[in-house]
Design a protein around this motif. Structure first.
Motif, short mmCIF file in Angstrom:
data_model
loop_
_atom_site.label_atom_id
_atom_site.label_comp_id
_atom_site.label_asym_id
_atom_site.label_seq_id
_atom_site.Cartn_x
_atom_site.Cartn_y
_atom_site.Cartn_z
N ARG A 2 0.76 -1.09 0.03
CA ARG A 2 0.09 -0.16 0.06
C ARG A 2 0.91 1.31 -0.10
O ARG A 2 1.85 1.23 0.64
CB ARG A 2 -0.82 -0.02 1.44
CG ARG A 2 -1.95 0.97 1.21
CD ARG A 2 -2.85 1.02 2.44
NE ARG A 2 -3.95 1.66 2.31
CZ ARG A 2 -5.31 1.27 2.32
NH1 ARG A 2 -5.57 -0.07 3.01
NH2 ARG A 2 -6.25 1.93 2.15
N VAL A 3 0.50 2.21 -0.58
CA VAL A 3 1.02 3.51 -0.75
C VAL A 3 1.00 4.32 0.41
O VAL A 3 -0.21 4.45 1.09
CB VAL A 3 0.59 4.37 -1.85
CG1 VAL A 3 1.18 5.83 -2.01
CG2 VAL A 3 0.89 3.72 -3.25
N ASP A 4 2.14 4.78 1.00
CA ASP A 4 2.20 5.48 2.43
C ASP A 4 2.20 7.05 1.83
O ASP A 4 3.16 7.51 1.42
CB ASP A 4 3.49 5.04 2.97
CG ASP A 4 3.68 6.01 4.29
OD1 ASP A 4 2.45 6.44 4.93
OD2 ASP A 4 4.68 5.56 5.02
N LEU A 5 1.08 7.59 2.51
CA LEU A 5 1.11 9.22 2.24
C LEU A 5 1.34 10.01 3.53
O LEU A 5 1.29 11.07 3.30
CB LEU A 5 -0.15 9.60 1.90
CG LEU A 5 -0.95 8.74 0.62
CD1 LEU A 5 -2.19 9.10 0.15
CD2 LEU A 5 0.07 9.44 -0.76
N GLY A 6 2.07 9.32 4.48
CA GLY A 6 2.68 9.90 5.57
C GLY A 6 3.71 10.80 5.61
O GLY A 6 4.26 10.71 4.26
N HIS A 17 6.08 2.69 -8.55
CA HIS A 17 7.15 2.25 -9.13
C HIS A 17 8.01 1.12 -8.71
O HIS A 17 8.30 -0.07 -9.15
CB HIS A 17 8.32 3.48 -9.53
CG HIS A 17 9.60 3.03 -10.33
ND1 HIS A 17 10.78 3.04 -10.00
CD2 HIS A 17 9.45 2.35 -11.48
CE1 HIS A 17 11.65 2.71 -10.88
NE2 HIS A 17 10.91 2.23 -11.96
N GLU A 18 8.23 1.04 -7.15
CA GLU A 18 8.83 0.08 -6.50
C GLU A 18 7.85 -0.90 -6.48
O GLU A 18 8.52 -2.24 -6.56
CB GLU A 18 9.28 0.48 -5.02
CG GLU A 18 10.34 1.54 -4.95
CD GLU A 18 11.68 0.93 -5.57
OE1 GLU A 18 12.15 -0.35 -5.24
OE2 GLU A 18 12.33 1.66 -6.36
N ASN A 19 6.65 -1.06 -6.31
CA ASN A 19 5.75 -2.12 -6.50
C ASN A 19 5.83 -2.81 -7.79
O ASN A 19 5.77 -4.09 -7.85
CB ASN A 19 4.39 -1.73 -6.08
CG ASN A 19 4.10 -1.19 -4.52
OD1 ASN A 19 4.83 -1.62 -3.72
ND2 ASN A 19 2.79 -0.54 -4.38
N ILE A 63 -6.58 -4.15 -8.20
CA ILE A 63 -6.11 -3.01 -8.82
C ILE A 63 -7.21 -1.95 -8.61
O ILE A 63 -7.07 -0.77 -8.54
CB ILE A 63 -5.78 -3.47 -10.36
CG1 ILE A 63 -4.44 -4.37 -10.45
CG2 ILE A 63 -5.61 -2.16 -11.09
CD1 ILE A 63 -4.21 -4.84 -11.59
N GLU A 64 -8.57 -2.49 -8.91
CA GLU A 64 -9.56 -1.61 -8.75
C GLU A 64 -9.78 -0.83 -7.41
O GLU A 64 -10.04 0.32 -7.68
CB GLU A 64 -10.98 -2.46 -9.32
CG GLU A 64 -12.06 -1.77 -9.46
CD GLU A 64 -13.08 -2.49 -9.97
OE1 GLU A 64 -14.48 -1.92 -10.24
OE2 GLU A 64 -13.08 -3.93 -10.02
N GLY A 65 -9.59 -1.60 -6.48
CA GLY A 65 -9.44 -1.06 -5.14
C GLY A 65 -8.62 0.17 -4.98
O GLY A 65 -8.62 1.07 -4.39
N ALA A 66 -7.28 0.00 -5.54
CA ALA A 66 -6.47 0.84 -5.49
C ALA A 66 -6.67 2.03 -6.13
O ALA A 66 -6.69 3.23 -5.75
CB ALA A 66 -5.02 0.16 -6.00
N LEU A 67 -7.28 1.86 -7.37
CA LEU A 67 -7.71 2.93 -8.21
C LEU A 67 -8.94 3.80 -7.63
O LEU A 67 -8.77 5.05 -7.86
CB LEU A 67 -8.10 2.58 -9.59
CG LEU A 67 -7.08 1.83 -10.67
CD1 LEU A 67 -7.43 1.30 -11.63
CD2 LEU A 67 -6.02 2.95 -11.07
N SER A 68 -9.79 3.01 -6.89
CA SER A 68 -10.96 3.67 -6.39
C SER A 68 -10.47 4.33 -5.24
O SER A 68 -10.65 5.78 -4.86
CB SER A 68 -11.74 2.66 -5.86
OG SER A 68 -13.01 3.20 -5.31
N LEU A 69 -9.45 3.88 -4.56
CA LEU A 69 -8.94 4.83 -3.09
C LEU A 69 -8.25 6.12 -3.82
O LEU A 69 -8.03 7.01 -3.34
CB LEU A 69 -7.82 3.92 -2.58
CG LEU A 69 -7.08 4.42 -1.36
CD1 LEU A 69 -8.08 4.95 -0.25
CD2 LEU A 69 -6.20 3.40 -0.92
N GLY A 70 -7.12 5.86 -4.96
CA GLY A 70 -6.72 7.02 -5.58
C GLY A 70 -7.71 8.12 -6.15
O GLY A 70 -7.48 9.18 -5.93
#
Length: 131
Positions: A2-6, A17-19, A63-70
């Motif tokens: 998961r992408v960390d926005l902290g 990119h790392e993922n 992937i869909e969940g990540a896009l929705s979160l984005g």
């Protein structure tokens, strides 16, 4: 992951990119599994077809969940998250099929490939608009 926005976290693009690099490394490490995932002849084995369908459905849901979160965070443009997820998965599958299962000696430089996949999925083919 998961992408960390902290605070102090690397940029979201850097983390994604790392993922993508990690995904390409996993796929490159098991070419036999990759061959099944990417080149399975549909219809020859109903049980395998169901398992692969389930695998890809779960992958698309992630992937869909990540896009929705984005989208909710305002970093992914509006659009059908399902269709966008299929597009993202398609780019990774086809790059993998062409380079990891392609002609011998056609090696994939994973970091560069991950960046191209990411750039394509973020910006498409067009040059950035000039002011």
């Amino acid at each position: 992951s998961r992408v960390d926005l902290g605070p102090g976290a690397p940029t979201p693009v850097s983390q994604i990119h790392e993922n993508v690099i990690r995904v390409l490394k996993v796929l490159a490490s098991n070419r036999a599994l990759n061959r099944i995932l990417l080149r399975h002849a549909v219809g020859l084995d109903a049980d395998l077809d169901r398992k692969l369908d389930g695998f890809y459905d779960r992958l698309l849901e992630r992937i869909e969940g990540a896009l929705s979160l984005g989208q909710g965070m305002g970093v992914v443009r509006a659009g059908s998250t399902r269709l966008l997820a299929v597009c993202v998965l398609g780019t990774i599958k086809e790059v993998t099929a062409q380079y990891l299962l392609g002609a011998p000696g056609q090696e994939l430089e994973q970091e560069g490939a991950a960046l191209e996949i990411l750039e394509y999925n973020l910006h498409g083919l067009l040059e950035a608009e000039q002011p």
